[in-house]
Enzyme design. Structure first.
Site, PDB file in Angstrom:
ATOM      1  N   ASN A  44       0.841  -1.200   0.000  1.00  7.71           N
ATOM      2  CA  ASN A  44       0.000   0.000   0.000  1.00  7.71           C
ATOM      3  C   ASN A  44       0.879   1.253   0.000  1.00  7.71           C
ATOM      4  O   ASN A  44       1.957   1.282   0.603  1.00  7.71           O
ATOM      5  CB  ASN A  44      -1.016   0.002   1.150  1.00  7.71           C
ATOM      6  CG  ASN A  44      -0.417  -0.145   2.532  1.00  7.71           C
ATOM      7  OD1 ASN A  44       0.639  -0.728   2.711  1.00  7.71           O
ATOM      8  ND2 ASN A  44      -1.103   0.379   3.529  1.00  7.71           N
ATOM      9  N   GLU A  46       0.340   5.239   0.650  1.00  3.68           N
ATOM     10  CA  GLU A  46      -0.607   6.261   1.101  1.00  3.68           C
ATOM     11  C   GLU A  46      -0.199   7.654   0.641  1.00  3.68           C
ATOM     12  O   GLU A  46       0.908   7.861   0.124  1.00  3.68           O
ATOM     13  CB  GLU A  46      -0.726   6.194   2.633  1.00  3.68           C
ATOM     14  CG  GLU A  46      -1.283   4.843   3.066  1.00  3.68           C
ATOM     15  CD  GLU A  46      -1.552   4.739   4.551  1.00  3.68           C
ATOM     16  OE1 GLU A  46      -1.083   5.600   5.327  1.00  3.68           O
ATOM     17  OE2 GLU A  46      -2.248   3.783   4.932  1.00  3.68           O
ATOM     18  N   CYS A  55      -4.191   0.618  -2.430  1.00  2.00           N
ATOM     19  CA  CYS A  55      -4.039  -0.652  -1.715  1.00  2.00           C
ATOM     20  C   CYS A  55      -2.973  -1.536  -2.355  1.00  2.00           C
ATOM     21  O   CYS A  55      -2.725  -1.467  -3.573  1.00  2.00           O
ATOM     22  CB  CYS A  55      -5.347  -1.427  -1.726  1.00  2.00           C
ATOM     23  SG  CYS A  55      -6.676  -0.668  -0.793  1.00  2.00           S
ATOM     24  N   GLU A  57      -3.052  -4.707  -3.002  1.00  3.66           N
ATOM     25  CA  GLU A  57      -3.557  -5.650  -4.014  1.00  3.66           C
ATOM     26  C   GLU A  57      -3.554  -5.013  -5.401  1.00  3.66           C
ATOM     27  O   GLU A  57      -3.163  -5.621  -6.394  1.00  3.66           O
ATOM     28  CB  GLU A  57      -4.993  -6.086  -3.685  1.00  3.66           C
ATOM     29  CG  GLU A  57      -5.129  -6.876  -2.405  1.00  3.66           C
ATOM     30  CD  GLU A  57      -5.446  -5.999  -1.202  1.00  3.66           C
ATOM     31  OE1 GLU A  57      -4.867  -4.891  -1.080  1.00  3.66           O
ATOM     32  OE2 GLU A  57      -6.268  -6.429  -0.377  1.00  3.66           O
ATOM     33  N   CYS A  88     -10.463  -4.856   0.312  1.00  7.36           N
ATOM     34  CA  CYS A  88     -11.534  -3.855   0.291  1.00  7.36           C
ATOM     35  C   CYS A  88     -12.381  -4.025  -0.974  1.00  7.36           C
ATOM     36  O   CYS A  88     -12.021  -4.730  -1.918  1.00  7.36           O
ATOM     37  CB  CYS A  88     -10.953  -2.443   0.377  1.00  7.36           C
ATOM     38  SG  CYS A  88     -10.314  -1.823  -1.187  1.00  7.36           S
ATOM     39  N   CYS A  91     -10.724  -3.158  -4.353  1.00 11.01           N
ATOM     40  CA  CYS A  91      -9.780  -4.193  -4.792  1.00 11.01           C
ATOM     41  C   CYS A  91     -10.520  -5.424  -5.300  1.00 11.01           C
ATOM     42  O   CYS A  91     -10.089  -6.066  -6.259  1.00 11.01           O
ATOM     43  CB  CYS A  91      -8.832  -4.579  -3.658  1.00 11.01           C
ATOM     44  SG  CYS A  91      -7.606  -3.291  -3.343  1.00 11.01           S
TER      45      CYS A  91
HETATM   46  N1  THU Z   1      -5.358  -1.477   2.501  1.00  9.80           N
HETATM   47  C1  THU Z   1      -4.785  -2.307   1.577  1.00  9.80           C
HETATM   48  O1  THU Z   1      -3.676  -2.077   1.099  1.00  9.80           O
HETATM   49  N2  THU Z   1      -5.496  -3.394   1.203  1.00  9.80           N
HETATM   50  C2  THU Z   1      -6.717  -3.735   1.699  1.00  9.80           C
HETATM   51  O2  THU Z   1      -7.292  -4.722   1.262  1.00  9.80           O
HETATM   52  C3  THU Z   1      -7.337  -2.941   2.751  1.00  9.80           C
HETATM   53  C4  THU Z   1      -6.652  -1.661   3.077  1.00  9.80           C
HETATM   54  C5  THU Z   1      -4.588  -0.302   2.938  1.00  9.80           C
HETATM   55  C6  THU Z   1      -5.159   1.023   2.503  1.00  9.80           C
HETATM   56  C7  THU Z   1      -4.594   1.948   3.547  1.00  9.80           C
HETATM   57  O3  THU Z   1      -3.282   2.334   3.133  1.00  9.80           O
HETATM   58  C8  THU Z   1      -4.468   1.094   4.795  1.00  9.80           C
HETATM   59  O4  THU Z   1      -4.541  -0.246   4.350  1.00  9.80           O
HETATM   60  C9  THU Z   1      -5.526   1.356   5.833  1.00  9.80           C
HETATM   61  O5  THU Z   1      -6.793   1.298   5.274  1.00  9.80           O
END
Ligand code: THU
Length: 134
Positions: A44, A46, A55, A57, A88, A91
């Protein structure tokens, strides 16, 4: 043949430290295999403008697609917490674009990884047939 779930999770975990998650402090890493059994990973990433965060994935899948992959055959996801994480909604829709309904999605959990299929994660999803494309 399905890959070893623990091996694929371990490959995701190898890149977990590279996750850029200064805001949530929740690091996520994903590993995907393509139709040629090539491995791609993602973390991920941000952003201060939170909604721009991406994310793990999708980073992994987009890296695979950029390298020419069109079908994903297995996915593994891990995070910096011990708890079970499931992908999520955004994704799930992206996964469904490149992976068939029976493709396994392994999510790290204490003990053995949890195994879902793509169809289990996105039942009744938006399908290409709705656009007359499949
Ligand atoms: N996140 C992912 O990378 N994958 C997921 O399936 C759920 C959430 C990340 C997004 C964000 O950077 C952090 O987790 C918190 O939501």
């Amino acid at each position: 043949m399905e890959p070893d779930p623990q091996a694929l999770i371990a490959q995701a975990r190898e890149c977990l430290e590279g996750a850029y998650a200064p805001y949530s402090r929740f690091k996520v890493a994903a590993a995907v295999l393509d139709e040629q059994n090539r491995l791609f990973t993602g973390v991920n990433v941000e952003n201060l403008s939170y909604g721009l965060s991406m994310c793990a994935e999708r980073v992994a899948i987009y890296a695979a697609v950029a390298a020419g992959a069109r079908r994903i055959t297995a996915i593994a996801v891990t995070s910096s917490t011990a708890e079970l994480l499931s992908p999520c909604g955004a994704c799930r829709q992206v996964i469904a674009e490149f992976a068939a309904g029976d493709v396994p999605v392994y999510c790290d959990a204490p003990g053995m990884p949890h195994r879902w299929t793509v169809a289990e994660l996105l039942p009744s999803g938006f399908a290409a047939s709705r656009l007359g494309k499949g």
